[in-house]
Design an enzyme around this catalytic site. Structure first.
Site, PDB file in Angstrom:
ATOM      1  N   ASP A   1      -3.901   3.114  13.871  1.00 54.77           N
ATOM      2  CA  ASP A   1      -3.379   3.611  13.105  1.00 54.77           C
ATOM      3  C   ASP A   1      -4.047   5.152  12.860  1.00 54.77           C
ATOM      4  O   ASP A   1      -4.322   5.602  13.886  1.00 54.77           O
ATOM      5  CB  ASP A   1      -3.032   2.642  12.283  1.00 54.77           C
ATOM      6  CG  ASP A   1      -4.785   2.752  11.288  1.00 54.77           C
ATOM      7  OD1 ASP A   1      -4.978   3.558  11.441  1.00 54.77           O
ATOM      8  OD2 ASP A   1      -5.068   2.294  10.620  1.00 54.77           O
TER       9      ASP A   1
ATOM     10  N   ARG B   1       0.496  -1.021   0.031  1.00 54.76           N
ATOM     11  CA  ARG B   1       0.011  -0.134   0.624  1.00 54.76           C
ATOM     12  C   ARG B   1       0.602   1.295   0.107  1.00 54.76           C
ATOM     13  O   ARG B   1       1.708   1.713   0.497  1.00 54.76           O
ATOM     14  CB  ARG B   1      -1.087   0.122   1.026  1.00 54.76           C
ATOM     15  CG  ARG B   1      -2.240   1.796   1.371  1.00 54.76           C
ATOM     16  CD  ARG B   1      -3.300   1.642   2.262  1.00 54.76           C
ATOM     17  NE  ARG B   1      -2.889   1.192   3.801  1.00 54.76           N
ATOM     18  CZ  ARG B   1      -3.928   0.998   4.585  1.00 54.76           C
ATOM     19  NH1 ARG B   1      -5.055   1.034   4.246  1.00 54.76           N
ATOM     20  NH2 ARG B   1      -3.243   0.703   6.339  1.00 54.76           N
TER      21      ARG B   1
END
Length: 544
Positions: A458, A178
């Site tokens: 996160d 990613r």
């Protein structure tokens, strides 16, 4: 401590004096030359010159769309793309190692994590340069080195505290990468004086340095694409893929990408996003935490879109259930995988009862996804792999559920926009402050994936924390005790929560290092009259 440091003299890379001037401004990182190769920088420069202006135009289009929403407009399915939604078409077939994705683990690209994730009993590992990776220059460069070593199977790691040596097993998970979102720059690289896109930097280095080795290993360059807000942003990625494949002599369609549907606007363009990427598509993913953040962000100025406590905004809420079902129906109609969302829980080793309760929540969540028709799901910790796998094994009768058409689903625009009810509590206020400040502090120290209170946090979950506080302050929301959320109340709770953090982490970390900077930035963003689109943008200016 001010996290900013003196910028070192630029290293200039240019194979042709008449070609683009590529400047590397970051500090020296061991083995950087192995990934900052002439081929990788040449590809990066080419992609930057061809596509950066379009990237900036699309970011400006986001700002213009936000102004429309601020004026009261609501998103809807696009009229001019109705023929795409009505037509019968399917994406290109996916490679063999992407046909079964029932459990995927995600995590940052540090060396030990890469080894452990690839060794985990899962189908795929999503190596993350985005929300779980603090984008220090060292993290980004070392991450590229770590992935290069993993693909060549030369990677190892010795734990200095235990002496344990980590190496890859014979059979490992399929690697998916990613890159950062379109909005994030890479400030340590300039091309002809312009900062480059973090997306293009992460993509170009990985592809240029690894595509041949991946092909020899029987796999390919696979990506997750984050934060897209429209099919035009997907079109940009598709054009980048075509250009990169042509430049490197890679067969067209080799690159495969799964798009995270993690913005409310993208939810209205899922068919169109798949259509733009149909030659390179590997499916869509329900990025649930960013999706909730996007819901708050896009309707931030509307008092009728105020959300309750984050903990109560669960996947059974109508707007989230509708989004999930629409994604599954859309994907399977087009022959694409429909991936489930992240389980943020982590094992609780010192409290068996609390651990069993947490694992029961994971099990229920994964069974919900499997029964809804998802083809796979995400976890953030290897300890959750058996639970997630058992849940999907109990439902799947093959490698995926592409045959589950979900013809029963009929989702309209009002379903995606239904605001969930529920309470705002003082505990919710305090939790947002405590998690948000601690996450931001860790991020500024270079750690983007942080276990807090038995959850793996996160950037997406931290975004929810500060966005909810901003929204509640903006609209004078009232907590369940009837008291309004005011600046004075926030200040009082901020002080109390910093005292609590002090007791948990100790005075050395609270009063030194980057905690003061993190607390100050978090407070500024929360109390600002304007809303910062991403907390990582102002935080990146403070990042070493």
């Amino acid at each position: 401590m001010n996290a900013q440091t003196h910028t070192p003299p630029a290293q200039v890379y240019s194979r042709d004096p008449a070609g683009p001037k590529v400047e590397i401004l970051g500090p020296k990182v061991e083995r950087a030359g192995e990934v900052l190769t002439p081929l990788a920088l040449q590809l990066l420069a080419s992609l930057h010159r061809r596509f950066n202006a379009r990237r900036l135009e699309l970011l400006n289009a986001r700002r213009e769309r936000q102004l429309q929403l601020d004026d009261g407009a609501l998103p809807d399915f696009l009229a001019h793309t109705a023929p795409v939604r009505a037509a019968e078409w399917r994406i290109a077939p996916v490679p063999a190692d992407l046909t079964d994705r029932r459990v995927e683990i995600t995590g940052p690209v540090d060396r030990k994590m890469v080894i452990n994730a690839l060794n985990a009993p899962v189908r795929c590992f999503m190596a993350d340069f985005e929300d779980s990776c603090s984008p220090t220059w060292e993290n980004i460069v070392r991450g590229q080195v770590n992935l290069m070593d993993a693909i060549r199977r030369t990677i190892s790691f010795e734990d200095g505290s235990t002496g344990k040596i980590y190496r890859l097993h014979e059979k490992t998970a399929t690697l998916i990468v990613r890159p950062r979102g379109w909005h994030l720059p890479e400030k340590h690289v300039r091309i002809n004086g312009e900062p480059v896109s973090g997306s293009l930097f992460d993509f170009a280095l990985f592809l240029a340095n690894n595509h041949e080795t991946l092909a020899r290993g029987g796999t390919g360059p696979y990506f997750y694409l984050p934060k897209l807000e429209s099919h035009l942003e997907a079109r940009l990625w598709n054009d980048v893929f075509l250009a990169a494949q042509e430049a490197l002599g890679i067969p067209r369609g080799t690159i495969k990408a799964t798009v995270l549907i993690e913005t409310i606007l993208a939810a209205f363009e899922m068919d169109e996003i798949l259509h733009e990427l149909r030659e390179h598509s590997a499916g869509l993913n329900c990025g649930r935490w960013d999706y909730i953040f996007s819901f708050i962000k896009k309707f931030r100025n509307r008092p009728d879109f105020v959300l309750p406590d984050r903990a109560t905004v669960t996947m059974d809420r109508h707007f989230l259930k509708s989004y999930v079902e629409l994604l599954i129906k859309t994907c399977h109609r087009r022959g694409a995988h429909a991936m489930g969302g992240m389980a943020a829980q982590i094992p609780i080793r010192d409290d068996p009862a609390a651990n069993e309760a947490a694992m029961a929540r994971v099990r229920a969540d994964k069974l919900r996804e499997a029964h809804a028709g998802h083809d796979g799901t995400w976890i953030a910790h290897p300890g959750l792999a058996p639970i997630a796998r058992e849940a999907f094994d109990s439902v799947l009768r093959g490698p995926n559920q592409l045959a589950v058409a979900r013809a029963d689903v009929n989702v309209g625009e009002l379903d995606l926009l239904k605001v969930p009810g529920g309470e705002i509590t003082e505990a919710g206020l305090r939790g947002c402050i405590r998690v948000g400040v601690q996450y931001l502090e860790a991020w500024l120290r270079g750690n983007g994936c942080v276990p807090l209170y038995h959850l793996m946090e996160d950037a997406a979950t931290a975004e929810i924390c500060r966005a909810q506080l901003w929204q509640w302050l903006r609209h004078g929301a009232r907590t369940s005790d009837g008291q309004p959320v005011t600046v004075e109340r926030f200040d009082r709770l901020m002080s109390a929560e910093l005292d609590r953090i002090h007791g948990e982490v100790g005075s050395a970390r609270l009063t030194h290092g980057v905690f003061p900077s993190a607390a100050r930035l978090f407070e500024q963003m929360t109390k600002s009259d304007s809303f910062d689109e991403f907390l990582t943008l102002p935080a990146y200016e403070l990042l070493t």
